[in-house]
Scaffold this motif. Structure first.
Motif: not given
Length: 503
Positions: A128-132, A139-147, A151-156, A165-166
């Protein structure tokens, strides 16, 4: 790449031909100093110790002479006039931060409480601090574990990522594991759609040994790791990485360092391939030159040099401005740039003389008609593009289409011109279609307040619409989100399960 490597690599002079004056200054300094050096007294019958005591000015050859200060001031002036630079003037229509894909590991190990409140929660706070810090960048967000899952594609808009994220926790992940390679491949596919070089950031507490080689040898984007580990706790996989690894800190030093490293390739691309002029930093050398110039006010012929130079500056013909002390040292464009950097766009627009800089300041100040007027007569693709953007802001869609087309005529590869031309056409078509559908020939009492539409194609009938205070109120984005019963965790759990089943 270190913080100083890129500026040093890009350093050059805008007007290097002025550097030929440096040997002339050095020759002048040597000639004058040689004349001022004391001559050796002739051999006499006087004892050496008496001759040394009776010789006047013997130590002057070793002390600093006025000509030394003059030569140094002239050298600094020459270097400043040559235009040292290592970056371009920022383009207000291009993001100055690279696109970034953030891959967050969401596993039970990330719920350890050795980082307060937990490794996962601390990682979310850092993201969150990095996004601010990167506000306005893609920016885009990926979540991973076994796969791995997008989460969210590229957005400004960083606010779009925050609720998702929460909602991330190990419970929403369909499979357990540590599929770093799968997350890297997913990040590569997202980054491949971007036109500019970007970065990939892994926020994790461990990396499998089998995935270390994939991270170390990755090409096409800058890759870095934010280690969500407390001090003194290591990871065998992370320790084998050759890419930049940053330990989590209690302040923002970790994300600031990562942001600079991940932006290195992007800043190089902007500098080497950008269309903006180089930022002349010669004014930085004016300050030491002026301070050294204070030593000219001393006894000797060097004072005459200073008086002659001052008279030449004061008595030169032209329409100079002397409204204040600032005008003695800074040009109007330099004052305008200072005001622009401080986001005082109204003052910058009034100070700038250079048309493009003035137009940019007026655009940021919202004076779109003045932007078009300032750019009139400038036949460059940048001017046409900025004029088109000003027309878009003032809802002059037809004029915007014409200016976008002019931009492409002058430079067929101008960044964003073709896409904005198509968008302007769609906006014009939408506005005129909406006008046709609303033209019933009747005067209504409700609707928009003071709507002005561009209808040069004469679609429908002319109808004046005036809004009333009893019109329907639209829900805000927050109000609309509050009406959704399902939270983001449930939504992500279902979506990830479907994607895992499809894989």
């Amino acid at each position: 790449m270190s913080d100083l490597a890129l500026p040093l690599d890009l350093f050059h002079f805008i007007r290097p031909w002025l550097l030929v004056l440096l040997p002339v200054i050095a020759l002048l300094w040597w000639w004058v100093r040689r004349r001022l050096a004391p001559h050796k007294p002739p051999e006499t019958a006087i004892a050496p110790h008496l001759a040394q005591a009776l010789t006047v000015g013997r130590a002057s050859a070793r002390r600093v002479l006025p000509i030394d200060g003059v030569a140094l001031v002239l050298a600094l002036t020459c270097l400043g006039a040559a235009g040292p630079t290592w970056s371009r003037v920022p383009d207000p229509f291009v993001a100055q931060t690279a696109p970034l894909v953030i891959a967050l590991k969401v596993t039970p190990s990330m719920e350890a409480h050795d980082l307060a409140p937990s490794r996962l929660e601390r990682s979310k706070q850092k993201i969150a601090d990095l996004l601010a810090l990167r506000a306005g960048a893609r920016s885009a967000l990926i979540a991973y574990a076994g796969t791995a899952h997008s989460v969210v594609p590229m957005t400004e808009d960083p606010h779009v990522l925050q609720p998702y994220l929460e909602g991330l926790s190990p419970d929403v992940m369909p499979d357990k594991g540590n599929a770093t390679a799968a997350a890297l491949e997913l990040a590569r596919s997202i980054m491949a759609k971007e036109s500019a070089p970007g970065g990939i950031l892994f926020v994790t507490d461990d990396i499998e040994a089998a995935d270390v080689a994939a991270l170390n040898g990755f090409q096409g984007a800058s890759v870095a790791v934010l280690a969500a580990l407390p001090d003194g706790v290591g990871s065998a996989g992370i320790d084998q990485l050759t890419i930049p690894v940053q330990q989590v800190t209690v302040d923002d030093a970790d994300i600031t360092t990562l942001d600079r490293r991940l932006n290195a390739a992007y800043r190089r691309a902007l500098a080497e391939q950008g269309d903006q002029p180089w930022d002349d930093r010669g004014w930085l050398l004016a300050w030491p030159a002026m301070l050294l110039g204070l030593f000219w006010f001393r006894r000797g012929w060097t004072m005459r040099w200073g008086a002659a130079a001052l008279a030449a500056l004061v008595l030169q013909p032209g329409t100079g401005r002397a409204e204040g002390v600032t005008d003695w040292f800074l040009t109007p464009d330099q004052q305008g740039q200072i005001a622009y950097d401080k986001h005082h766009f109204d003052r910058a627009g009034a100070l700038f003389i250079e048309p493009m800089h003035k137009a940019h300041a007026l655009y940021r100040d919202g004076k779109y008609d003045a932007v078009v007027e300032t750019l009139a007569g400038i036949e460059t693709p940048d001017a046409a593009f900025l004029s088109a953007m000003a027309h878009i802001k003032s809802r002059g869609y037809r004029e915007a289409i014409a200016d976008f087309q002019t931009t492409l005529d002058r430079d067929p590869n101008f960044p964003g011109a073709a896409q904005n031309l198509e968008l302007a056409k769609k906006m014009l078509d939408f506005v005129e279609t909406a006008r046709v559908q609303s033209d019933t020939g009747e005067k209504t009492g409700e609707g928009a307040d003071g709507v002005v539409l561009d209808n040069k194609d004469a679609r429908g009938a002319d109808t004046q619409i005036r809004g009333g205070e009893q019109g329907a109120k639209l829900l805000t984005a927050d109000q609309w989100m509050n009406t959704v019963d399902t939270n983001t965790a449930d939504f992500l759990r279902q979506r990830f399960a479907i994607e895992a089943a499809q894989q």
